[in-house]
Design a protein around this motif. Sequence first.
Motif, PDB file in Angstrom:
ATOM      1  N   ALA A  49      45.348  25.443  46.989  1.00  0.00           N
ATOM      2  CA  ALA A  49      45.225  25.864  45.641  1.00  0.00           C
ATOM      3  C   ALA A  49      44.883  27.003  45.324  1.00  0.00           C
ATOM      4  O   ALA A  49      44.871  27.960  44.578  1.00  0.00           O
ATOM      5  N   CYS A  50      44.960  27.817  47.033  1.00  0.00           N
ATOM      6  CA  CYS A  50      44.640  29.116  47.081  1.00  0.00           C
ATOM      7  C   CYS A  50      45.498  29.905  45.874  1.00  0.00           C
ATOM      8  O   CYS A  50      44.287  30.873  44.542  1.00  0.00           O
ATOM      9  N   LEU A  54      43.661  31.539  42.900  1.00  0.00           N
ATOM     10  CA  LEU A  54      43.206  33.577  42.883  1.00  0.00           C
ATOM     11  C   LEU A  54      44.261  33.713  41.894  1.00  0.00           C
ATOM     12  O   LEU A  54      43.679  34.812  40.811  1.00  0.00           O
ATOM     13  N   THR A  55      45.299  33.169  41.251  1.00  0.00           N
ATOM     14  CA  THR A  55      46.003  33.845  39.780  1.00  0.00           C
ATOM     15  C   THR A  55      45.068  33.178  38.650  1.00  0.00           C
ATOM     16  O   THR A  55      44.914  33.970  37.372  1.00  0.00           O
ATOM     17  N   VAL A  56      44.276  31.986  38.650  1.00  0.00           N
ATOM     18  CA  VAL A  56      43.351  31.841  37.613  1.00  0.00           C
ATOM     19  C   VAL A  56      42.410  33.007  36.974  1.00  0.00           C
ATOM     20  O   VAL A  56      41.788  33.702  36.320  1.00  0.00           O
ATOM     21  N   MET A  57      41.321  33.397  38.526  1.00  0.00           N
ATOM     22  CA  MET A  57      40.714  34.029  38.452  1.00  0.00           C
ATOM     23  C   MET A  57      40.799  35.404  38.039  1.00  0.00           C
ATOM     24  O   MET A  57      40.079  36.172  37.350  1.00  0.00           O
ATOM     25  N   GLU A  91      37.942  29.034  51.438  1.00  0.00           N
ATOM     26  CA  GLU A  91      38.775  29.949  52.306  1.00  0.00           C
ATOM     27  C   GLU A  91      39.274  30.962  51.769  1.00  0.00           C
ATOM     28  O   GLU A  91      39.390  31.952  52.530  1.00  0.00           O
ATOM     29  N   LEU A  92      39.392  31.127  50.238  1.00  0.00           N
ATOM     30  CA  LEU A  92      38.926  32.501  49.879  1.00  0.00           C
ATOM     31  C   LEU A  92      38.211  32.934  50.146  1.00  0.00           C
ATOM     32  O   LEU A  92      38.489  34.918  49.735  1.00  0.00           O
ATOM     33  N   PHE A  97      38.671  36.975  50.084  1.00  0.00           N
ATOM     34  CA  PHE A  97      39.521  37.671  48.500  1.00  0.00           C
ATOM     35  C   PHE A  97      38.653  36.956  47.213  1.00  0.00           C
ATOM     36  O   PHE A  97      39.335  38.008  46.571  1.00  0.00           O
ATOM     37  N   LEU A  98      37.624  36.249  47.630  1.00  0.00           N
ATOM     38  CA  LEU A  98      36.751  36.147  46.727  1.00  0.00           C
ATOM     39  C   LEU A  98      35.622  36.598  47.553  1.00  0.00           C
ATOM     40  O   LEU A  98      34.773  36.334  48.758  1.00  0.00           O
ATOM     41  N   LEU A  99      34.448  36.932  46.485  1.00  0.00           N
ATOM     42  CA  LEU A  99      33.160  37.230  46.989  1.00  0.00           C
ATOM     43  C   LEU A  99      32.183  36.580  46.800  1.00  0.00           C
ATOM     44  O   LEU A  99      32.425  35.568  45.499  1.00  0.00           O
TER      45      LEU A  99
END
Length: 125
Positions: A49-50, A54-57, A91-92, A97-99
């Motif tokens: 689902a990564c 990420l694309t949705v966010m 994981e992100l 990739f995410l904060l």
Amino acid sequence: MPKIEYRTSLLSNEERFFISDELCQGGFSMPNPTRISLPRVNYNFDAKACVPVLTVMLNKVEKDYSTVDELCDHDELSKFTRDEIKNAVSELNGRKFLLKVDKPYGCVYAVNKLYIANMEFVYGR
């Protein structure tokens, strides 16, 4: 009317461009992108689902700075279970990739846009 798309990507530190004063006399405007797409790079994510998370966010303003539960409520992520989304967010976050932002009601996650090199901005109607 046919759909027209223009793509640009972020410039690397070595790339520079200059715009003459004459060109900017009447003002310079750039349209907002209609979509942001990830570069076609295999990030070797473990959680399936990564990329969708990420694309949705990246593309849904209301889903940036979201909790895991808020992401689970999004239609485009409905095919994933809460645990799959939670694992993807973990994981992100671990791979920067995410904060993670702590709030009084819990933590929210935001896309670290500076960490994603060469993302493409899609312009069009």
